[in-house]
Design a protein around this motif. Structure first.
Motif, PDB file in Angstrom:
ATOM      1  N   ILE A 113     -13.746   4.154  10.026  1.00 46.62           N
ATOM      2  CA  ILE A 113     -12.638   4.322   9.290  1.00 46.62           C
ATOM      3  C   ILE A 113     -13.264   4.805   7.943  1.00 46.62           C
ATOM      4  O   ILE A 113     -14.180   4.498   7.331  1.00 46.62           O
ATOM      5  N   ILE A 114     -12.601   5.739   7.535  1.00 47.52           N
ATOM      6  CA  ILE A 114     -12.811   6.990   6.556  1.00 47.52           C
ATOM      7  C   ILE A 114     -12.199   6.844   5.370  1.00 47.52           C
ATOM      8  O   ILE A 114     -12.467   6.770   4.073  1.00 47.52           O
ATOM      9  N   ARG A 115     -10.806   5.913   5.335  1.00 48.12           N
ATOM     10  CA  ARG A 115      -9.949   5.738   4.464  1.00 48.12           C
ATOM     11  C   ARG A 115      -8.791   4.653   4.780  1.00 48.12           C
ATOM     12  O   ARG A 115      -8.526   4.556   5.808  1.00 48.12           O
ATOM     13  N   TYR A 116      -8.637   3.624   3.971  1.00 51.92           N
ATOM     14  CA  TYR A 116      -7.822   2.412   4.073  1.00 51.92           C
ATOM     15  C   TYR A 116      -7.028   2.144   3.069  1.00 51.92           C
ATOM     16  O   TYR A 116      -7.429   1.951   1.915  1.00 51.92           O
ATOM     17  N   THR A 117      -5.502   1.897   3.396  1.00 48.28           N
ATOM     18  CA  THR A 117      -4.911   1.577   2.312  1.00 48.28           C
ATOM     19  C   THR A 117      -3.780   0.414   2.787  1.00 48.28           C
ATOM     20  O   THR A 117      -3.178   0.617   3.870  1.00 48.28           O
ATOM     21  N   VAL A 118      -3.725  -0.633   1.970  1.00 44.76           N
ATOM     22  CA  VAL A 118      -2.814  -1.765   2.313  1.00 44.76           C
ATOM     23  C   VAL A 118      -1.766  -1.846   1.184  1.00 44.76           C
ATOM     24  O   VAL A 118      -1.952  -1.835   0.147  1.00 44.76           O
ATOM     25  N   ILE A 119      -0.518  -1.821   1.718  1.00 40.73           N
ATOM     26  CA  ILE A 119       0.604  -1.983   0.728  1.00 40.73           C
ATOM     27  C   ILE A 119       1.531  -3.525   1.162  1.00 40.73           C
ATOM     28  O   ILE A 119       1.776  -3.352   2.564  1.00 40.73           O
ATOM     29  N   ILE A 134     -11.131  -0.402   0.257  1.00 43.88           N
ATOM     30  CA  ILE A 134      -9.971  -0.669   0.906  1.00 43.88           C
ATOM     31  C   ILE A 134      -9.009  -0.727  -0.237  1.00 43.88           C
ATOM     32  O   ILE A 134      -9.021  -1.681  -1.091  1.00 43.88           O
ATOM     33  N   ASP A 135      -8.202   0.374  -0.315  1.00 40.54           N
ATOM     34  CA  ASP A 135      -7.259   0.492  -1.549  1.00 40.54           C
ATOM     35  C   ASP A 135      -5.832  -0.373  -1.137  1.00 40.54           C
ATOM     36  O   ASP A 135      -5.595  -0.736  -0.210  1.00 40.54           O
TER      37      ASP A 135
END
Lengths: 160, 754
Positions: free
Chosen positions: B626-632, B691-692
């Protein structure tokens, strides 16, 4: 089985205890010395919740025998704060919300302290790999990594 | 007193800030006491003997040699836990799971237990318990267990929810169905249809703290228990029922909890610890090993799911169907039902049908795991949705926005939605910088949505105003991730005092009325509602005290900014009274000041999230990073944003582990082959990126501050988001979780989704 007599330095105090030859350091700390800060999450050295520092090196206290503490210097979470003054890592963990349930926290703090003792300016990657032996199931590690980096900056005298 | 829970928009002073948590110092100094960190005088060590067989009849148990071991004070079997369940099948299943009665139903099922003066004597005694087993054929696979020729786990079980009642018993405990419209007509209107089958393997909650308790039964029929649990009132009720104790005589104190994620909503060894203590006449500490946690405490279901979705070329979904088979372990639950309810909850569908089948297998009893059953259904549905968007040539976010549920939508599981966040989370994803960031070779981006119901439930709090004007807040919901901080903020907000003047504690079962578990993302939602209610009641008392002090009618006293103020021109010379002023005089104005609250927190607002994920797949090894992850995600109102972010990040990390690594692996003999953290590998620090998070706040109309539960939804989208990202990275559509290196390698070699 005859007990083994052990003399060790624990959180800067001279300590003597008796233990069984097959008893782990973790069990000695928790059951004989009343230091419950190190936790048993697995008993097989996989989770790091029992991490302590022995002669400057992070070890899983569940994989160390109590008898091996003879003549060694042991640091546990109970000795991390100086009196009522928290270590910068302890402060930053609270400030960054780097703990949720908190059961892994003592192990993380011990491991992170050993990191910063050895490397005052770790990169994010160095922090992540150094802490890879400590499992946290609550946080996803994001805030832990930030807290360690921020504590390192503060200890280097940089404003956060 | 009636409580008005309606949302009122207001400017917050405390809520939304990020103060230090009250339990922080204890947790960074090693002083916080968890399940295993408590001792009682004369305490014995408890140990449990567990079945090595996946399925076996217990012919005979001889404990005499174990009882003769020096230092052994009690040995218990099912005979020491007589059936007091009075026809309550669910309770009998709990009892049977705590201690096998006639059959061992899975590898790890408890069959006997001992209490001894030390661990060594207890271990020796376990070895000397003789058990004669008649080993029976077993089944651990969900699809195999549903076949008519499968070994029967419960010979008396007939599938429920079908008419007429089947003639033969089956491992399929129940069938449930949800939906509306006419799916056949809907598919007839579709230009494109995607139909696929998916499998997900069994994952464990993986809390770092094993189950632990200290039980102490006294000769007068009273008992105490210290235990790590998500719900000490519920544990008290179940243990009292199983042991034949009066509820008031069993006092349960919840320790600090080292993670639960649903796994500590069920009793496991606690009734056994009480039975040992009762027999030995001494307190007993019972702590599970990690091996026992994996083998004998609740994992989530393994599943097999068929999905069919059709859409017109313009991007409108015309029909959607899912058939979901979930393992339950050896006792009936409602896991597939939850999967069936959540499958299509994100979408506004004219024609939808979902069918769930609860399947018994020789695996440990399934327990709740964070948004239980939803991640697997979302993996299947969100993978198929992505594929469908691709087939009609639409952007996957735009396709979802077009079909997203909104206020007024009749949900696929029945209710009509109020204001909800699925559309806004998708729109936020569309405009998020992550969506347009460049990707390298073997990298791909995926996204997916998730839903969870959220829950309210029975809640009780006490708010005591101390003589110095500080406040002690006693709540009955266990703090699993910072709720004492959140609830202190709520009390401070409502009373108009400083956060530091509030101290929240989790009260034991003897000092507060009944509270449901901390589950269903209800901790902060429900206890904040009860805290607001209690604070309003305390304010009412303080208004009366001020009126008494001033000798004016109470109707003329208002509460503003933490002060009682006299309303009206006649009272111009009366200086406002603060909480501290009123508290200082309380001894003379009527005694202690407190506010209580007992309520059922209805109206938990549903929760939606959209996740974006970038992966890099190594085509040689099949390993995915996993190289980038965003939770909204919609929080309604983020009471303490740091801990809301923490819930988003933690759920995403658990989903990532499930998506890529974690699975129960059974041998041919039905034994679990990886009951440890070395072989059941959860994500470690070096596996993950930052983890954004992006918190949206669409107020829940049924909570005074607009709060929604935030704890669970974050584990729902990751499986599909990662599957979609892998598909975009290397062109293979994965249909089997976890998407481990061998499965990805096989898919790259031409096996379909492995």
């Amino acid at each position: 089985m005859a007990s083994v007599s052990v003399s060790t330095t624990l959180n800067t105090d001279e300590v003597e205890f008796l233990c069984q030859a097959d008893e782990t350091l973790l069990d000695v700390l928790r059951n004989r010395l009343g230091l419950m800060g190190a936790k048993e999450g697995c008993g097989t050295g996989d989770c790091g919740a029992c991490s302590v520092i022995m002669d400057g090196r992070v070890v899983c206290s569940c994989l160390v025998l109590g008898a091996e503490a003879q003549g060694k210097t042991i640091e546990t979470i109970e000795g991390m704060a100086q009196g009522s003054e928290l270590h910068p890592l302890q402060k930053k963990f609270i400030e960054h919300a780097a703990l949720q349930c908190g059961v892994c926290t003592p192990g993380f703090l011990m491991a992170a302290k050993a990191l910063l003792d050895a490397n005052p300016s770790p990169t994010e990657e160095e922090i992540r790999f150094w802490l890879a032996g400590n499992l946290c199931r609550c946080t996803g590690y994001d805030k832990i990594v930030r807290a360690v980096a921020d504590a390192a900056a503060e200890m280097r005298g940089e404003a956060s | 007193m009636s409580f008005d829970a309606e949302f009122r928009n207001q400017q917050f002073k405390s809520v939304g800030s990020r103060p230090l948590r009250p339990d922080g110092i204890d947790k960074v100094t090693g002083r916080a006491r968890y399940g295993a960190d408590f001792n009682m005088p004369g305490q014995l060590v408890g140990r449990v003997l567990r079945s090595p067989h996946a399925h076996a009849r217990i012919v005979r148990i001889d404990t005499s040699r174990a009882e003769a071991v020096k230092g052994v004070k009690a040995v218990v079997t099912a005979a020491d836990l007589p059936d007091l369940t009075n026809g309550d099948a669910e309770l009998l299943h709990i009892l049977d799971n705590c201690m096998a009665r006639t059959k061992a139903l899975y590898d790890g099922h408890a069959v006997a237990a001992v209490a001894a003066i030390d661990a060594k004597a207890a271990r020796e005694a376990l070895k000397l318990i003789e058990i004669e087993y008649e080993v029976l054929p077993h089944v651990v696979d969900v699809d195999a267990a549903a076949q008519s020729d499968a070994p029967l786990i419960d010979e008396t079980l007939f599938t429920g929810g079908v008419e007429p009642k089947p003639a033969k018993p089956s491992n399929v405990a129940n069938r449930s169905e949800f939906g509306h419209g006419d799916v056949d007509a809907g598919f007839a209107q579709a230009d494109v249809i995607v139909e696929r089958s998916f499998r997900t393997e069994q994952a464990h909650q993986g809390y770092i703290e094993p189950h632990a308790c200290v039980a102490s039964c006294n000769p007068d029929g009273t008992a105490d228990m210290w235990v790590c649990t998500q719900g000490h009132f519920v544990y008290r009720q179940i243990c009292a029922d199983l042991l034949g104790l009066e509820v008031s005589k069993l006092r349960v104190t919840s320790s600090e909890i080292g993670g639960g994620f649903g796994g500590k909503t069920h009793v496991w060894a606690e009734p056994v610890a009480l039975a040992l203590s009762r027999k030995a006449g001494r307190p007993v500490k019972l702590v599970m090993s990690r091996d026992e946690v994996f083998r004998a405490s609740g994992p989530t279901s393994a599943t097999s799911i068929d999905v069919k979705i059709g859409a017109r070329k313009d991007g409108t979904i015309t029909a959607a169907v899912a058939h979901l088979r979930y393992t339950n372990g050896p006792y009936p639950g409602m896991w597939a039902e939850l999967g069936a309810m959540t499958s299509f909850a994100c979408y506004d569908l004219e024609n939808v049908k979902t069918v769930g089948y609860e399947v018994l297998v020789n695996r440990p009893k399934v327990a709740a795991y964070r948004a239980p059953s939803a991640p697997m259904a979302a993996f299947a549905v969100e993978s198929a949705i992505d594929e469908l968007a691709g087939k009609i040539g639409m952007d996957p976010v735009a396709f979802r926005i077009r079909n997203a549920a909104k206020e007024g939508t009749k949900s696929s599981y029945g209710p009509v939605y109020g204001p909800i966040g699925i559309g806004p989370t998708l729109e936020a994803a569309q405009s998020h910088p992550h969506m347009s960031a460049p990707l390298g070779p073997n990298q791909g981006r995926g996204m997916a949505c998730g839903f969870w119901f959220n829950f309210g439930g029975q809640t009780c709090t006490d708010l005591n105003v101390n003589a110095d004007g500080t406040v002690t807040l006693a709540v009955g919901t266990v703090d699993v991730g910072g709720s004492r901080a959140s609830l202190s903020l709520i009390a401070a907000e409502e009373l108009g005092i400083a956060y530091d003047d509030v101290k929240a504690v989790v009260a034991d079962t003897a000092t507060l009325g009944y509270n449901d578990m901390t589950d269903g993302s209800r901790g902060t939602f429900s206890s904040s509602m009860a805290t607001i209610s209690a604070a309003r009641n305390a304010i009412d008392v303080m208004r009366h005290r001020a009126a008494l002090t001033w000798d004016i009618p109470v109707e003329d006293v208002v509460w503003e900014d933490g002060h009682a103020k006299a309303r009206g021109e006649n009272y111009g010379n009366l200086a406002p009274l603060s909480v501290k002023d009123i508290a200082a005089e309380s001894g003379k104005t009527g005694g202690p000041i407190a506010g209580h609250s007992e309520l059922v927190a209805d109206g938990a607002g549903v929760s939606f999230a959209t996740h974006i994920c970038d992966v890099e797949v190594d085509p040689e090894t099949g390993a995915t990073r996993i190289i980038r992850y965003t939770v909204i995600q919609d929080a309604g109102k983020a009471v303490h944003p740091s801990y809301v972010e923490g819930q988003y990040q933690g759920g995403a990390a658990q989903g990532i582990g499930w998506a890529l690594n974690e699975e129960y692996i059974y041998g041919e003999d039905g034994r679990l082959q990886n009951p440890g953290f070395l072989d059941y590998r959860i994500p470690v620090c070096s596996d993950l990126p930052m983890i954004d998070t992006q918190i949206l706040e669409i107020p829940n109309p049924n909570h005074p501050y607009g709060v929604r539960g935030v704890g669970e939804t974050s584990i729902v989208p990751p499986l599909a988001a990662i599957g979609n990202a892998i598909s975009n990275a290397v062109g293979v559509r994965m249909s089997h979780i976890p998407m481990s290196p061998p499965r990805i390698r096989a898919a790259l070699d031409g096996g379909a989704g492995s």
